[in-house]
Design a protein around this motif. Structure first.
Motif, PDB file in Angstrom:
ATOM      1  N   GLY A 174       0.728  -1.388  -0.046  1.00  0.00           N
ATOM      2  CA  GLY A 174      -0.047   0.014  -0.183  1.00  0.00           C
ATOM      3  C   GLY A 174       0.639   1.062   0.020  1.00  0.00           C
ATOM      4  O   GLY A 174       0.337   2.340  -0.529  1.00  0.00           O
ATOM      5  N   CYS A 195       2.643   0.324  -5.708  1.00  0.00           N
ATOM      6  CA  CYS A 195       1.702   0.710  -4.869  1.00  0.00           C
ATOM      7  C   CYS A 195       1.634   2.288  -4.943  1.00  0.00           C
ATOM      8  O   CYS A 195       0.298   2.922  -5.043  1.00  0.00           O
ATOM      9  CB  CYS A 195       1.786   0.102  -3.497  1.00  0.00           C
ATOM     10  SG  CYS A 195       1.456  -1.319  -3.311  1.00  0.00           S
ATOM     11  N   ALA A 231       5.323  -5.227  -4.954  1.00  0.00           N
ATOM     12  CA  ALA A 231       6.395  -6.179  -4.848  1.00  0.00           C
ATOM     13  C   ALA A 231       6.362  -6.879  -3.911  1.00  0.00           C
ATOM     14  O   ALA A 231       7.018  -8.030  -3.908  1.00  0.00           O
ATOM     15  CB  ALA A 231       7.672  -4.915  -5.091  1.00  0.00           C
TER      16      ALA A 231
HETATM   17 ZN    ZN Z   1       3.496  -2.581  -2.514  1.00  0.00          ZN
END
Ligand code: ZN
Ligand code: ZN
Length: 354
Positions: A102, A108, A117
């Protein structure tokens, strides 16, 4: 919800390439960012085999299952109580992409949560849904509208988490206009959902498969045109219709995917969602000049983040799109798994729980 039992049953792979065993696992409380889910239905996907053979799973024993529908049984201390996915008893799901960081990775930070990742794989890097209970990172959990149960059973919702979301996302990720031609190659577990999504999203759906017997099935699902590739040259037939704006290939045969490229019209896109794991299928020879001069796109696609899948669930509930399922108890797991690997691929096999 009733108190948690001290143990629960699961279908587990003891070690790489070993057969599934039904085992009893100890219950545990969720960590601060986790959710404990009482599983109601768990779809068996062909990708479960990639857990068993170690291609997508690196530590054993492991409980696969990434098409999970259930209800929240307990939540970790970090999770906001106001979130609808944090309410005890809430209807939730978990798909293939096992969460996202996040904040930290480039993907993200660019807003592509499905490309995180450090994303886990549900049922690959942690135990999945072929069990009476599962624990998932909160970021992997999606909300399912209760209204979905007016049109779908729990078992019919489960395959939408992976097969459904993959087809829906492949359509959402590409450029086309309503009324243009979408070709769905293959009418199996993925294709029979792709025909329904294409129809409901307003595309002219051309289903391509082998054999005259599948024509009525394809049309009942929403295909406008059926091409029997065993009797007709599919590329010629699609070109006669004006060419395809979008082709989604679901059959796991690399050369069958490539053979349809000349059926694309200018600026068309071919999306591969079927994966050919055979050594000869891993590399494809494509008509380079045709791709360049016609400005074609050739892309691969998988299912998306929990939010993407939540959007797919909302659309599926609204339109009544559902898979054709056959249900099994957990004790019948090995029979169901064998059917997915060697049986009729048109059906989605789903394990259901009381
Ligand atoms: Zn991420
Ligand atoms: Zn899957």
């Amino acid at each position: 919800m009733s108190p948690l039992p001290p143990t629960y049953k699961a279908a587990s792979i003891p070690a790489v390439n070993e057969d599934f065993k039904i085992v009893e696992l100890p219950m545990r409380n969720p960590l601060p960012d986790e959710v404990l889910i009482k599983v109601y239905a768990s779809g068996i996907c062909h990708t479960d085999h990639a857990m068993q053979n170690g291609a997508l799973c690196w530590s054993f024993p492991r409980v696969p299952g990434h098409e999970v529908v259930g209800r929240v049984a307990a939540v970790g201390s970090n999770i906001r109580q106001s979130d609808p996915r944090a309410k005890i008893g809430a209807l939730v799901g978990v798909g293939f992409i096992g969460g996202y960081c996040g904040f930290y990775c480039d993907s993200c930070r660019e807003g592509v949560l499905a490309g995180c990742a450090s994303a886990g794989i549900t049922g690959g890097t942690y135990d999945g849904g072929h069990a009476e209970y599962m624990i998932a990172p909160f970021s992997a959990v999606l909300s399912i509208p209760e209204d979905a149960l007016k049109t779908h059973t729990y078992a019919e919702l489960a395959p939408l988490m992976c097969a459904g979301a993959t087809m829906y996302e492949a359509l959402r990720a590409t450029r086309w206009d309503p009324g243009e031609i979408l070709v769905i190659q293959g009418i199996g577990g993925l294709g029979h959902l792709g025909i329904q999504y294409g129809n409901k999203l307003g595309l002219k759906v051309v289903a391509v498969s082998s054999g005259a017997s599948k024509e009525q099935f394809a049309k009942d699902l929403g295909a406008h045109i059926y091409i029997d590739a065993s009797a007709t040259d599919a590329v010629d037939a699609i070109r006669e219709l004006g060419g395809a704006r979008l082709i989604i290939t679901t059959a796991p045969k690399a050369q069958a995917m490539v053979s349809l490229i000349p059926a694309l019209k200018k600026a068309g896109t071919l999306v591969q969602v079927g994966a050919d794991f055979s050594p000869e299928g891993n590399e494809m020879r494509v008509p380079n000049v045709y791709i360049v001069t016609n400005r074609l796109s050739l892309i691969g696609w998988t299912c998306g983040s929990s939010k993407d899948t939540e959007n797919c669930m909302r659309f599926s509930a609204m339109t009544g799109i559902k898979p054709i399922v056959e249900t099994f108890s957990l004790d019948q797991f090995c029979e169901a798994y064998d059917k997915v690997m060697h049986g009729n691929p048109r059906l989605r096999c789903v394990v259901t729980f009381d």
